[in-house]
Design a protein around this motif. Structure first.
Motif, mmCIF file in Angstrom:
data_model
loop_
_atom_site.group_PDB
_atom_site.id
_atom_site.type_symbol
_atom_site.label_atom_id
_atom_site.label_comp_id
_atom_site.label_asym_id
_atom_site.label_seq_id
_atom_site.Cartn_x
_atom_site.Cartn_y
_atom_site.Cartn_z
ATOM 1 N N GLN A 1 47.487 43.261 48.781
ATOM 2 C CA GLN A 1 46.232 43.035 48.076
ATOM 3 C C GLN A 1 45.084 43.774 48.749
ATOM 4 N N LYS B 1 41.001 50.170 44.774
ATOM 5 C CA LYS B 1 40.236 49.904 43.548
ATOM 6 C C LYS B 1 38.790 50.366 43.706
ATOM 7 N N GLU B 2 38.199 50.064 44.846
ATOM 8 C CA GLU B 2 36.829 50.511 45.099
ATOM 9 C C GLU B 2 36.747 52.033 45.166
ATOM 10 N N ASP C 1 42.844 46.428 46.837
ATOM 11 C CA ASP C 1 41.406 46.184 46.699
ATOM 12 C C ASP C 1 40.603 47.383 47.203
ATOM 13 N N THR C 2 41.045 47.920 48.332
ATOM 14 C CA THR C 2 40.368 49.102 48.875
ATOM 15 C C THR C 2 40.516 50.286 47.934
ATOM 16 N N ASN D 1 49.728 48.075 40.801
ATOM 17 C CA ASN D 1 49.060 46.784 40.658
ATOM 18 C C ASN D 1 49.808 45.876 39.674
#
Length: 223
Positions: free
Chosen positions: A149, A156-157, A153-154, A183
């Motif tokens: 995750q 995604k940014e 998350d990293t 994902n």
């Protein structure tokens, strides 16, 4: 003379334009490469996660005698998880049915670990489901779910930044596809549904799609 000066000005403008394009492409490449590394790090673990979910399901159906006799050690011999990780997954699952893992004392956790092998006999009537949930929770208990995750998350940014600043970068669609597939595969591993044949098809589809993206991107971003 005027024509010559105009020519020099045009050359100068063209040089500036090409330099600007080169810098933009370089920035897009570097930003994409960093995002790719994060998605790739996530996918490596997700691929193992998916394979272990599939194997746990298969073992619960076809190797029921072996799993009932040997418990965690048999699973460990067939999966990428160690016996201690599987016992931790059993303990986590049992704790989740009560007050939750975080509210368990170490003494209670040890008690759950010690009874791990016996739980397969207790769940004999729904053995494949028990195998699957234990393996899934093993990935939670050993920190792999949190690790995946974090990478996603990293990424995604980073993908958001790429979309805003370099959405026309030629390799952005493949990178986005790799992220989306990884994902979705990760989400499926945490909540697998369907028949045995359906999950086999689903997992293979995710792996094939991800590997196609990875093959293209490896060539672009290899060190």
């Amino acid at each position: 003379m005027k024509n010559f000066l105009a020519f020099l000005v045009s050359i100068s403008i063209l040089a500036c334009f090409l330099s600007s394009c080169g810098n933009t492409n370089k920035k897009a490449f570097e930003a994409s490469k960093v995002a790719y590394k994060n998605v790739n790090s996530a996918y490596k673990t997700v691929e193992n996660y998916g394979s272990d979910i599939y194997e746990a399901w298969r073992i619960g159906i076809f190797d029921d005698d072996e799993i009932l006799d040997e418990g965690c050690s048999y699973l460990a011999g067939e999966l990428s998880l160690s016996e201690s990780e599987i016992k931790e997954g059993v303990a986590y699952t049992l704790a989740a049915a009560g007050d939750g893992w975080d509210n368990c004392s170490e003494e209670e956790r040890a008690k759950y670990r010690n009874m791990a092998d016996y739980t397969f006999k207790m769940m004999e009537e729904d053995l494949f489901s028990w195998c699957v949930i234990v393996v899934s929770n093993s990935y939670v208990a050993n920190g792999k779910v949190e690790e995946i995750q974090g990478y996603l998350d990293t990424a995604k940014e980073q993908m958001k930044e790429l979309s805003e600043n370099y959405s026309d970068y030629e390799h952005y669609p493949s990178l986005k596809g790799y992220y989306t597939t990884t994902n979705s595969f990760f989400n499926f591993c945490q909540d697998p549904t369907g028949s045995f044949e359906q999950i086999k098809t689903t997992i293979e589809s995710y792996k094939t799609t991800a590997r196609d993206y990875k093959a293209d991107l490896d060539y672009i971003f290899e060190d």
